[in-house]
Design a protein around this motif. Sequence first.
Motif, PDB file in Angstrom:
ATOM      1  N   THR A  16       0.831  -1.209   0.000  1.00 46.72           N
ATOM      2  CA  THR A  16       0.000   0.000   0.000  1.00 46.72           C
ATOM      3  C   THR A  16       0.861   1.253   0.000  1.00 46.72           C
ATOM      4  N   LEU A  20       1.114   4.229  -2.818  1.00 48.53           N
ATOM      5  CA  LEU A  20       0.885   5.624  -2.462  1.00 48.53           C
ATOM      6  C   LEU A  20       2.110   6.485  -2.748  1.00 48.53           C
ATOM      7  N   LEU A  34      -4.096   5.050  -6.652  1.00 42.40           N
ATOM      8  CA  LEU A  34      -4.928   5.085  -5.448  1.00 42.40           C
ATOM      9  C   LEU A  34      -5.946   3.947  -5.459  1.00 42.40           C
ATOM     10  N   ALA A  37      -4.097   0.907  -4.473  1.00 40.71           N
ATOM     11  CA  ALA A  37      -3.873   0.934  -3.025  1.00 40.71           C
ATOM     12  C   ALA A  37      -5.152   0.570  -2.270  1.00 40.71           C
ATOM     13  N   SER A  38      -6.301   0.973  -2.806  1.00 38.07           N
ATOM     14  CA  SER A  38      -7.555   0.659  -2.119  1.00 38.07           C
ATOM     15  C   SER A  38      -7.956  -0.806  -2.263  1.00 38.07           C
ATOM     16  N   SER A  61      -1.929   4.039   6.881  1.00 32.89           N
ATOM     17  CA  SER A  61      -2.315   5.439   7.012  1.00 32.89           C
ATOM     18  C   SER A  61      -1.263   6.239   7.772  1.00 32.89           C
ATOM     19  N   SER A  64       1.939   6.476   5.672  1.00 37.12           N
ATOM     20  CA  SER A  64       1.801   7.385   4.535  1.00 37.12           C
ATOM     21  C   SER A  64       1.753   8.840   4.987  1.00 37.12           C
ATOM     22  N   TYR A  76      -5.997   8.776   0.815  1.00 39.25           N
ATOM     23  CA  TYR A  76      -6.039   7.373   1.231  1.00 39.25           C
ATOM     24  C   TYR A  76      -6.703   7.235   2.604  1.00 39.25           C
ATOM     25  N   PHE A  80      -9.894   6.273   0.217  1.00 32.26           N
ATOM     26  CA  PHE A  80      -9.464   5.060  -0.472  1.00 32.26           C
ATOM     27  C   PHE A  80      -9.144   3.906   0.483  1.00 32.26           C
ATOM     28  N   GLY A  81      -8.629   4.177   1.638  1.00 34.36           N
ATOM     29  CA  GLY A  81      -8.347   3.111   2.595  1.00 34.36           C
ATOM     30  C   GLY A  81      -9.598   2.584   3.271  1.00 34.36           C
TER      31      GLY A  81
END
Length: 167
Positions: A16, A20, A34, A37-38, A61, A64, A76, A80-81
């Motif tokens: 992830t 990012l 993104l 990453a999601s 999170s 990042s 994110y 997105f997360g």
Amino acid sequence: MKVGNITKGGLFVAITVVFLYIASVIPTNKLSLLTLASVIIPISVITTSISNSFIVYLAASITSLMVINKTIALSYVIFFGLYGFIKHYTEKINNLFLEITLKFIFFNLCFFILYTFYKTFFIKQIPLKIPFIFVTLAVQAIFLIFDYVLTLIISYFYNRLKNKGLF
């Protein structure tokens, strides 16, 4: 927690953060990266557990926010997360209208938060040549495409992992 889940979780966090980071340094394909990453959160849910996946989300999170461009990291963290969890729980409802409604509520809330945050802290005046309502409608159409593509990617990985007996 199982050792295998911890190992997979560390790998998911690393993947992830790499997605990012790449999204933050290249000038194009940010939305594609993104999206990739999601995808990691739903894959983590499939292969480990919800609780392990939430730890993956938190670790990715925090990492990042410390090392990546703040606009990408906040996108994110806020949308997105978390969307993988929202998608997981809403699709268990098995009522298409309610699923879509809840997803749109979540998306619009995130869009409003991100728009307000970016406008307040990063870009004082966002130059729009078209009315904001048209931008909002276009972003919602993009969200529908994003949700559909995310479903396709998750299904692909689910079938691949299931056929290989990895869960």
